[in-house]
Structure formats: structure tokens, C-alpha cells
Design an enzyme around this catalytic site. Sequence first.
Site, PDB file in Angstrom:
ATOM      1  N   ASP A 146      35.261  42.847  52.625  1.00 24.48           N
ATOM      2  CA  ASP A 146      34.474  43.446  51.550  1.00 24.48           C
ATOM      3  C   ASP A 146      33.054  43.685  52.040  1.00 24.48           C
ATOM      4  O   ASP A 146      32.410  42.776  52.570  1.00 24.48           O
ATOM      5  CB  ASP A 146      34.473  42.525  50.327  1.00 24.48           C
ATOM      6  CG  ASP A 146      33.972  43.242  49.079  1.00 24.48           C
ATOM      7  OD1 ASP A 146      34.014  44.486  49.044  1.00 24.48           O
ATOM      8  OD2 ASP A 146      33.537  42.551  48.143  1.00 24.48           O
ATOM      9  N   HIS A 153      22.848  47.870  44.179  1.00 24.13           N
ATOM     10  CA  HIS A 153      23.437  46.561  43.874  1.00 24.13           C
ATOM     11  C   HIS A 153      22.736  45.468  44.690  1.00 24.13           C
ATOM     12  O   HIS A 153      22.346  44.435  44.144  1.00 24.13           O
ATOM     13  CB  HIS A 153      24.938  46.588  44.198  1.00 24.13           C
ATOM     14  CG  HIS A 153      25.620  45.262  44.092  1.00 24.13           C
ATOM     15  ND1 HIS A 153      25.854  44.626  42.893  1.00 24.13           N
ATOM     16  CD2 HIS A 153      26.116  44.430  45.058  1.00 24.13           C
ATOM     17  CE1 HIS A 153      26.487  43.472  43.116  1.00 24.13           C
ATOM     18  NE2 HIS A 153      26.644  43.327  44.415  1.00 24.13           N
ATOM     19  N   GLU A 218      33.675  43.185  39.844  1.00 21.23           N
ATOM     20  CA  GLU A 218      32.849  44.092  40.652  1.00 21.23           C
ATOM     21  C   GLU A 218      33.612  45.394  40.813  1.00 21.23           C
ATOM     22  O   GLU A 218      34.757  45.405  41.281  1.00 21.23           O
ATOM     23  CB  GLU A 218      32.531  43.485  42.031  1.00 21.23           C
ATOM     24  CG  GLU A 218      31.598  42.287  41.940  1.00 21.23           C
ATOM     25  CD  GLU A 218      31.071  41.801  43.299  1.00 21.23           C
ATOM     26  OE1 GLU A 218      31.752  42.052  44.328  1.00 21.23           O
ATOM     27  OE2 GLU A 218      29.994  41.179  43.324  1.00 21.23           O
ATOM     28  N   GLU A 220      34.600  48.448  42.655  1.00 21.96           N
ATOM     29  CA  GLU A 220      34.539  48.835  44.064  1.00 21.96           C
ATOM     30  C   GLU A 220      35.618  49.864  44.372  1.00 21.96           C
ATOM     31  O   GLU A 220      36.530  50.102  43.582  1.00 21.96           O
ATOM     32  CB  GLU A 220      34.758  47.604  44.958  1.00 21.96           C
ATOM     33  CG  GLU A 220      33.813  46.449  44.617  1.00 21.96           C
ATOM     34  CD  GLU A 220      33.681  45.437  45.734  1.00 21.96           C
ATOM     35  OE1 GLU A 220      34.176  45.689  46.862  1.00 21.96           O
ATOM     36  OE2 GLU A 220      33.066  44.382  45.471  1.00 21.96           O
ATOM     37  N   ASP A 252      36.755  43.289  42.599  1.00 25.25           N
ATOM     38  CA  ASP A 252      36.483  42.058  43.353  1.00 25.25           C
ATOM     39  C   ASP A 252      35.984  41.002  42.369  1.00 25.25           C
ATOM     40  O   ASP A 252      34.791  40.779  42.217  1.00 25.25           O
ATOM     41  CB  ASP A 252      35.432  42.362  44.434  1.00 25.25           C
ATOM     42  CG  ASP A 252      35.057  41.141  45.248  1.00 25.25           C
ATOM     43  OD1 ASP A 252      35.887  40.214  45.346  1.00 25.25           O
ATOM     44  OD2 ASP A 252      33.937  41.108  45.781  1.00 25.25           O
ATOM     45  N   ARG A 256      30.547  33.682  39.605  1.00 23.62           N
ATOM     46  CA  ARG A 256      29.129  33.684  39.986  1.00 23.62           C
ATOM     47  C   ARG A 256      28.540  32.295  40.114  1.00 23.62           C
ATOM     48  O   ARG A 256      27.659  32.064  40.949  1.00 23.62           O
ATOM     49  CB  ARG A 256      28.319  34.482  38.955  1.00 23.62           C
ATOM     50  CG  ARG A 256      28.698  35.941  38.835  1.00 23.62           C
ATOM     51  CD  ARG A 256      28.567  36.671  40.145  1.00 23.62           C
ATOM     52  NE  ARG A 256      28.814  38.107  39.976  1.00 23.62           N
ATOM     53  CZ  ARG A 256      28.994  38.946  40.979  1.00 23.62           C
ATOM     54  NH1 ARG A 256      28.978  38.501  42.237  1.00 23.62           N
ATOM     55  NH2 ARG A 256      29.207  40.218  40.752  1.00 23.62           N
ATOM     56  N   GLN A 259      29.728  30.978  43.311  1.00 23.76           N
ATOM     57  CA  GLN A 259      29.111  31.751  44.390  1.00 23.76           C
ATOM     58  C   GLN A 259      27.676  31.295  44.672  1.00 23.76           C
ATOM     59  O   GLN A 259      27.290  31.112  45.828  1.00 23.76           O
ATOM     60  CB  GLN A 259      29.121  33.241  44.007  1.00 23.76           C
ATOM     61  CG  GLN A 259      28.656  34.169  45.120  1.00 23.76           C
ATOM     62  CD  GLN A 259      28.699  35.644  44.696  1.00 23.76           C
ATOM     63  OE1 GLN A 259      29.184  35.983  43.604  1.00 23.76           O
ATOM     64  NE2 GLN A 259      28.209  36.520  45.546  1.00 23.76           N
ATOM     65  N   LYS A 272      35.301  34.247  45.548  1.00 24.77           N
ATOM     66  CA  LYS A 272      35.896  35.582  45.594  1.00 24.77           C
ATOM     67  C   LYS A 272      37.392  35.543  45.908  1.00 24.77           C
ATOM     68  O   LYS A 272      38.114  36.472  45.576  1.00 24.77           O
ATOM     69  CB  LYS A 272      35.216  36.395  46.708  1.00 24.77           C
ATOM     70  CG  LYS A 272      33.707  36.501  46.579  1.00 24.77           C
ATOM     71  CD  LYS A 272      33.321  37.635  45.670  1.00 24.77           C
ATOM     72  CE  LYS A 272      31.848  37.957  45.794  1.00 24.77           C
ATOM     73  NZ  LYS A 272      31.497  39.162  45.049  1.00 24.77           N
ATOM     74  N   THR A 276      41.842  39.411  43.801  1.00 25.60           N
ATOM     75  CA  THR A 276      41.229  40.741  43.891  1.00 25.60           C
ATOM     76  C   THR A 276      42.276  41.724  43.382  1.00 25.60           C
ATOM     77  O   THR A 276      43.419  41.674  43.835  1.00 25.60           O
ATOM     78  CB  THR A 276      40.869  41.085  45.358  1.00 25.60           C
ATOM     79  OG1 THR A 276      40.046  40.047  45.901  1.00 25.60           O
ATOM     80  CG2 THR A 276      40.134  42.418  45.453  1.00 25.60           C
ATOM     81  N   GLU A 393      24.629  42.202  37.147  1.00 31.27           N
ATOM     82  CA  GLU A 393      23.522  43.156  37.053  1.00 31.27           C
ATOM     83  C   GLU A 393      23.297  43.627  35.613  1.00 31.27           C
ATOM     84  O   GLU A 393      22.166  43.724  35.157  1.00 31.27           O
ATOM     85  CB  GLU A 393      23.806  44.382  37.921  1.00 31.27           C
ATOM     86  CG  GLU A 393      23.721  44.152  39.408  1.00 31.27           C
ATOM     87  CD  GLU A 393      24.189  45.394  40.160  1.00 31.27           C
ATOM     88  OE1 GLU A 393      23.384  46.293  40.391  1.00 31.27           O
ATOM     89  OE2 GLU A 393      25.387  45.457  40.498  1.00 31.27           O
TER      90      GLU A 393
END
Length: 446
Positions: A146, A153, A218, A220, A252, A256, A259, A272, A276, A393
Amino acid sequence: MTHEINETHDPNINSWVESANTSDTDFPIQNLPFGVFRQHDSNAAARVGIVIGTEIFDVAKAYDDGLLDDFTTPAVQVVLDCKQTSLNKMMTRDKEHLSAFRLSVSRLLRSDAGHSAERLAALRLCMVGMDNADVLLTAEIGDYTDFYCSIFHATNVGSMFRPDNPLLPNYKYIPIGYHGRGSSIVVSGTNIKRPHGQIRPDAEQPPVYAACKNLDYEMEVGFFIGTGNELGETIPLERAEEHIFGACLVNDWSARDMQSWEYQPLGPFLAKSFATSVSPYVVTMEALAPFRVPAFERDAEDPRPLPYLASEANQTGGGINLELEVYLSSSRMRESDIAPVKLSTSNLRDLYWTPAQMLVHHASNGCNLQAGDLFASGTVSGKEKSERGCLLELTWRGSEPLTLPNGEERRFLNDGDEVIMRGRCSREGYKSIGFGECRGIVTPAA
Ligand code: MN
């Protein structure tokens, strides 16, 4: 470097599969993506098909029924790959074979193909309704990488954690990435169980092992490797696109809170790797030909890419104009028949690095890429607030919660939430093509 626009992209072609001719279909005859499907009312093994309108064209059955006799010799080799249970074999074919196959299929499915009534009836028996089939993972994905290629971002996330220094000094030189996990990639529609892990809800206290509280998605785009490279060999930028078979949507999923505790110094790990999601169809690079656009225009004061990552062709046509949308539907919204709410719209063309640059950088140390490997773009965000491709975000780390149409608030994902991703390419004078959907519902932690 990229594919030429040819007869198969002609916007005036229609198909005798009527559902492919509506203006809002993701799958007109100009698209022809691949999927692996298993028919419900049949004992036939899972196999590769081509999606057109609301149908899946069972290529292997058409071949066995003697309906592909006018396919060219290079095209027939690819036909036989449709008997496989994954796309991996087909992915090793070179561009000429794949293009010949695409052209033969396009000529077979177009409304002015001139089939006799009898032949058309036989071909219609090779169409499986999408609602009469399960779609499976398209490839055996050996390795998954990834990237982190949206500068918007990266700047947003960086400024939450390092307000004075959001973008690290390597960002404008290296397509940043990390090695993900291939085994936990699942096809759209698979439920996503909220993971457990180490989190530190109180910064003054030691961490605890508990269910993730800050689960995120996420938005992607993923790219499948076609032909690979030998260990120790690199891939020059001029040839990079020949090694990319096609693209799909990727979610993805990201924990958080896990993470932020685990990521230093080696990057994301268990935050992660629990799951996925990918959309079930692979849109080929040839289908994307009309939608190629210039690479991101760097600011004048930004460094130029190092020579192995720079070329005129990449700058003029390395980008892809692919509009991406994320929708959310909570379980309460579904119970009250409230339509999914759109959270963001962003575009793949806003990435700081092109897919070709990602691939070249990946192989630049001699790492061997293999057919079926997947690399993803990283969260695709744009400049505007409405273009932010994840909740981290959109809610600014939970400090600005979103309000759903029924009044519910979200900082991160709740159990029962469904995340729905869509992608579509449009250009004046061409038929729009889409990627289908990438969906997943969050289920409670064990
Ligand atoms: Mn990511």
C-alpha cells in the site's frame, strides 16, 4: 507507454446485451472488465467471466459451445485462461494477446456483429445474470503493498500528528509505501469484524488489549501486476504500464487507535492487516486508455523526480481521471430505508505519483513483482474538505463529527455501518465506464 485508443473504445458501439447500453451502467461494451464468478443454479466450477451490463459473459462456455471460432489465435490463448479459478494465469499474458482478446470479445458482443438468430440465441445462453452468481476474489494475491501517494492525504494526516512539519523530507522524492497483507484481502460484500489490538485510550496509562474504537476506511485504487520481473531486475519507467494488468477499488480498513500506538518506527502493522476489501471486477489498463491525463503538476519549488522516476510520457499521460465516491449507510438508516449518504468525492488524477512511478519504485531495488500481486494508491484525497478519502481526515481525528441524515453522529465507524465505494471514468466524446462497488459492513468485535 499507455495503451492506444482503438475500435473497442468507440463510443458509438452498442451491444446486443441491452443492459449494457444504458447511460448509467458501469459496464458498457467499452469497459469489459474481468471477474471470477460461480453460477448459483449450476455445478460448474468457478471461472473467469467478462462483465457486460448486468450480465457476466461465460467465455469458457462460449468456447466449449463452439461459438468463438472467429477469435484470432492470440485471443484464443486468453480464452483458455478463462477456465481458471483466478486471473493469475491470464495476468501473465503479454499486451498483444490481451488486446487481441479484447478486440475479439468486443466484435462478438456488439449489436452490429451480424450473428444469425440461432447463433445469437446460443450466445445468450452464455450470459449469467449478476444476481445469479457469486463473485469471488479475482486473483490469488501473493503480495500486497500500500502506497501513500496523495499529497493532500499525507499533508492532512501529517499535520494532525506533526503540526509544524506535516510532510516529511522524503515525501517528494519517494513514493512512500508499506508492505500489507495479502491473505486478509476479501472481496466486496464480505463483513468486516472489528479487530482487537493494543490501544492506549489514556495517554497517561499503559496500553490495553481491547476492541478497536476508532475504526476507519480508506478510499483507494488498487493495481494488479500482470507480467512480473525477475529477482534482481528492475523495471524501466517506459515499460512500467506493460506490467500493470488492471485496476480495482480498494478499502484499506484502518484501526486508527491501534495505528497511532504501533506505527513508530516501522509503519502500520496490525492496524491494517486485519482486512482489506477489493471490488470484484478488474478494469483493464486498455479500457482506461481514453481516461489517461497528465501526471500531477508539481509546484515550481518542488524537486523534480529522480531520473528513474521521470519521463515525458509519464508526465503527459501517466495519470488516470477516475472519480471516486464514498457512501455510508448505518444499520438504523437501512432499517428506516434512508439511502446511503455520500461522504466524499475525490479523483485519482490528484495523486502526487502515478501508478507507473509506484511500480517502478517498487521494483527499483530488484524486488520481484509477480502476477496477481496488488499495489494500492493510498487514500485518495483532494484539496477540498469534500475530497477527503477517510474519516480520520473528514472528522479531523474525531474532533469534528459528521451528522448522518437521521441525526446520528460519526467520528469513526460504528458496528453495522456499511461503507460503499464507487469509481467512474468520464470524458467528453467517450462512453463512461465504472468499477462497480466495493462494499463492507462492520460487525461487532468477537
Ligand atoms: Mn492505506
